[in-house]
Design a protein around this motif. Structure first.
Motif, PDB file in Angstrom:
ATOM      1  N   ALA A 159     -44.529  16.537  31.554  1.00  0.00           N
ATOM      2  CA  ALA A 159     -43.522  17.571  31.254  1.00  0.00           C
ATOM      3  C   ALA A 159     -42.615  17.185  30.075  1.00  0.00           C
ATOM      4  CB  ALA A 159     -42.700  17.879  32.503  1.00  0.00           C
ATOM      5  N   PRO A 160     -42.098  15.946  29.992  1.00  0.00           N
ATOM      6  CA  PRO A 160     -41.236  15.608  28.845  1.00  0.00           C
ATOM      7  C   PRO A 160     -41.987  15.716  27.504  1.00  0.00           C
ATOM      8  CG  PRO A 160     -41.046  13.936  30.562  1.00  0.00           C
ATOM      9  CD  PRO A 160     -42.162  14.835  30.970  1.00  0.00           C
ATOM     10  N   CYS A 161     -43.279  15.329  27.517  1.00  0.00           N
ATOM     11  CA  CYS A 161     -44.035  15.388  26.254  1.00  0.00           C
ATOM     12  C   CYS A 161     -44.357  16.833  25.887  1.00  0.00           C
ATOM     13  CB  CYS A 161     -45.296  14.532  26.346  1.00  0.00           C
ATOM     14  SG  CYS A 161     -44.897  12.778  26.458  1.00  0.00           S
ATOM     15  N   GLU A 162     -44.609  17.665  26.878  1.00  0.00           N
ATOM     16  CA  GLU A 162     -44.807  19.103  26.585  1.00  0.00           C
ATOM     17  C   GLU A 162     -43.537  19.691  26.010  1.00  0.00           C
ATOM     18  OE1 GLU A 162     -46.564  21.718  29.323  1.00  0.00           O
ATOM     19  OE2 GLU A 162     -48.471  20.658  29.240  1.00  0.00           O
ATOM     20  N   ALA A 163     -42.404  19.305  26.578  1.00  0.00           N
ATOM     21  CA  ALA A 163     -41.116  19.817  26.078  1.00  0.00           C
ATOM     22  C   ALA A 163     -40.911  19.362  24.630  1.00  0.00           C
ATOM     23  CB  ALA A 163     -39.973  19.329  26.965  1.00  0.00           C
ATOM     24  N   TYR A 164     -41.320  18.121  24.344  1.00  0.00           N
ATOM     25  CA  TYR A 164     -41.173  17.627  22.968  1.00  0.00           C
ATOM     26  C   TYR A 164     -42.045  18.440  22.007  1.00  0.00           C
ATOM     27  CZ  TYR A 164     -41.372  14.736  18.835  1.00  0.00           C
ATOM     28  OH  TYR A 164     -41.326  14.325  17.523  1.00  0.00           O
ATOM     29  N   CYS A 165     -43.268  18.768  22.424  1.00  0.00           N
ATOM     30  CA  CYS A 165     -44.142  19.591  21.567  1.00  0.00           C
ATOM     31  C   CYS A 165     -43.486  20.947  21.300  1.00  0.00           C
ATOM     32  CB  CYS A 165     -45.508  19.798  22.217  1.00  0.00           C
ATOM     33  SG  CYS A 165     -46.507  18.302  22.256  1.00  0.00           S
ATOM     34  N   ARG A 166     -42.834  21.495  22.307  1.00  0.00           N
ATOM     35  CA  ARG A 166     -42.153  22.797  22.109  1.00  0.00           C
ATOM     36  C   ARG A 166     -40.973  22.651  21.148  1.00  0.00           C
ATOM     37  NH1 ARG A 166     -43.130  23.485  27.565  1.00  0.00           N
ATOM     38  NH2 ARG A 166     -41.043  22.837  28.155  1.00  0.00           N
ATOM     39  N   THR A 167     -40.241  21.531  21.281  1.00  0.00           N
ATOM     40  CA  THR A 167     -39.102  21.291  20.376  1.00  0.00           C
ATOM     41  C   THR A 167     -39.584  21.289  18.922  1.00  0.00           C
ATOM     42  OG1 THR A 167     -37.886  20.021  22.008  1.00  0.00           O
ATOM     43  CG2 THR A 167     -37.346  19.580  19.704  1.00  0.00           C
ATOM     44  N   ILE A 168     -40.698  20.604  18.688  1.00  0.00           N
ATOM     45  CA  ILE A 168     -41.211  20.526  17.311  1.00  0.00           C
ATOM     46  C   ILE A 168     -41.725  21.891  16.857  1.00  0.00           C
ATOM     47  CG2 ILE A 168     -42.986  19.460  15.829  1.00  0.00           C
ATOM     48  CD1 ILE A 168     -40.596  17.618  16.513  1.00  0.00           C
ATOM     49  N   ALA A 169     -42.399  22.615  17.757  1.00  0.00           N
ATOM     50  CA  ALA A 169     -42.919  23.942  17.374  1.00  0.00           C
ATOM     51  C   ALA A 169     -41.786  24.897  17.010  1.00  0.00           C
ATOM     52  CB  ALA A 169     -43.750  24.514  18.517  1.00  0.00           C
ATOM     53  N   GLU A 170     -40.619  24.689  17.630  1.00  0.00           N
ATOM     54  CA  GLU A 170     -39.497  25.601  17.372  1.00  0.00           C
ATOM     55  C   GLU A 170     -38.590  25.128  16.238  1.00  0.00           C
ATOM     56  OE1 GLU A 170     -37.821  25.874  21.288  1.00  0.00           O
ATOM     57  OE2 GLU A 170     -39.634  26.888  22.016  1.00  0.00           O
ATOM     58  N   TRP A 171     -38.807  23.935  15.750  1.00  0.00           N
ATOM     59  CA  TRP A 171     -38.013  23.376  14.643  1.00  0.00           C
ATOM     60  C   TRP A 171     -38.258  24.277  13.414  1.00  0.00           C
ATOM     61  CZ3 TRP A 171     -39.747  18.171  12.011  1.00  0.00           C
ATOM     62  CH2 TRP A 171     -38.780  17.755  11.090  1.00  0.00           C
ATOM     63  N   ALA A 172     -37.167  24.760  12.806  1.00  0.00           N
ATOM     64  CA  ALA A 172     -37.295  25.789  11.758  1.00  0.00           C
ATOM     65  C   ALA A 172     -38.313  25.432  10.656  1.00  0.00           C
ATOM     66  CB  ALA A 172     -35.926  26.111  11.176  1.00  0.00           C
ATOM     67  N   PRO A 173     -38.297  24.205  10.097  1.00  0.00           N
ATOM     68  CA  PRO A 173     -39.297  23.915   9.059  1.00  0.00           C
ATOM     69  C   PRO A 173     -40.734  23.989   9.576  1.00  0.00           C
ATOM     70  CG  PRO A 173     -37.541  22.280   9.028  1.00  0.00           C
ATOM     71  CD  PRO A 173     -37.326  23.115  10.254  1.00  0.00           C
ATOM     72  N   MET A 174     -40.945  23.623  10.837  1.00  0.00           N
ATOM     73  CA  MET A 174     -42.306  23.728  11.394  1.00  0.00           C
ATOM     74  C   MET A 174     -42.739  25.182  11.477  1.00  0.00           C
ATOM     75  SD  MET A 174     -44.144  21.177  11.997  1.00  0.00           S
ATOM     76  CE  MET A 174     -45.434  21.497  13.171  1.00  0.00           C
ATOM     77  N   ARG A 175     -41.809  26.037  11.905  1.00  0.00           N
ATOM     78  CA  ARG A 175     -42.160  27.462  12.000  1.00  0.00           C
ATOM     79  C   ARG A 175     -42.529  28.007  10.631  1.00  0.00           C
ATOM     80  NH1 ARG A 175     -38.990  29.879  16.785  1.00  0.00           N
ATOM     81  NH2 ARG A 175     -39.163  31.799  15.600  1.00  0.00           N
ATOM     82  N   GLU A 176     -41.771  27.554   9.626  1.00  0.00           N
ATOM     83  CA  GLU A 176     -42.038  28.018   8.251  1.00  0.00           C
ATOM     84  C   GLU A 176     -43.433  27.562   7.801  1.00  0.00           C
ATOM     85  OE1 GLU A 176     -38.890  26.812   5.533  1.00  0.00           O
ATOM     86  OE2 GLU A 176     -40.220  27.193   3.814  1.00  0.00           O
ATOM     87  N   TRP A 177     -43.755  26.280   8.054  1.00  0.00           N
ATOM     88  CA  TRP A 177     -45.057  25.739   7.628  1.00  0.00           C
ATOM     89  C   TRP A 177     -46.203  26.441   8.362  1.00  0.00           C
ATOM     90  CZ3 TRP A 177     -46.632  21.778   4.179  1.00  0.00           C
ATOM     91  CH2 TRP A 177     -47.961  21.376   4.319  1.00  0.00           C
TER      92      TRP A 177
END
Ligand code: GSH
Length: 222
Positions: free
Chosen positions: A186-204
């Motif tokens: 669960a913590p690692c899944e949450a981390y993947c979501r954090t990165i997916a929602e990070w604005a520069p990641m969304r832009e890329w």
């Protein structure tokens, strides 16, 4: 130069869909607060000569900034951290900083089974992908690294509340876990979501999805 003067910088990258190293370099520039001019080169044999003129390693990413030509993501991270200290790209605490450099080095030089078994591809999602057993130890090691950081520094990013160099280095791994539906704690899944929602990641990711090219066969990270 005044701190507010815009800095002219150029980043050579390749495919936004498939090039994990390009993504890392680009995220590092975002962390530095650098608005780079992107120079995208196709990464195929026909274009290697053009790339060689730009990057002595014939690899991307490569950054030009303030008179320097820098290639290799860790060199780019260290250069940007020196040039833009106000961006605090590395943790302030020296012990955490050493930890950050260690795990960034680990992803930079290792995990070859993971790279070849689960190549970055931001355009697809495989719900039942058979993960090569050789990649399992890499996946487990990455889970251990992330869980340790999230517990020690409190998340949601690896070194606490703000993204740092280590997050840029591991960001393409989070996309692989999403692409190939790898089951995580669960913590690692949450981390993947954090990165997916990070604005520069969304832009890329949005730019990757808009890219026209598709590669049918991709069995190594490039
Ligand atoms: N260790 C390098 C790796 C760079 C790398 O492998 N780049 C790939 C793109 S993701 C590349 O330029 N490949 C060109 C080719 O194989 O022709 C770094 O940290 O930048």
């Amino acid at each position: 130069m005044n701190a507010k003067t815009p800095v002219e910088a150029q980043l050579t990258i390749s495919s936004k869909t498939y090039s994990a190293w390009s993504l890392r370099g680009w995220l590092l520039c975002k962390l530095a607060g650098l608005d780079v001019i992107e120079q995208q080169v196709p990464n195929d044999a026909a274009n290697r000569a053009e790339l060689l003129l730009l990057s002595p390693s014939v690899l991307v990413p490569r950054l030009t900034c303030r008179g320097a030509s820098v290639w290799d993501t860790l060199a780019i991270a260290e250069f940007l951290n020196e040039q833009f200290p106000e961006a605090q790209m590395l943790p302030a605490d020296p012990i955490a900083r050493a930890h950050s450099r260690s795990i960034s080095g680990e992803i930079h030089s290792g995990f070859s089974n993971l790279r070849s078994a689960l190549p970055m591809n931001l355009k697809v999602r495989h719900e039942k992908f058979p993960v090569f057993s050789g990649a399992r130890p890499d996946i487990e090691r990455i889970e251990t690294i992330w869980a340790d950081c999230l517990e020690r520094y409190g998340g949601p990013f690896l070194f606490g509340a703000r993204p740092t160099v280590a997050d840029a280095m591991y960001a393409p791994v989070t996309t692989r876990f999403v692409t190939y539906a790898v089951a995580l704690s669960a913590p690692c899944e949450a981390y993947c979501r954090t990165i997916a929602e990070w604005a520069p990641m969304r832009e890329w990711i949005a730019a990757a999805k808009a890219e026209p090219e598709e590669m049918e066969e991709l069995d190594v990270e490039f």
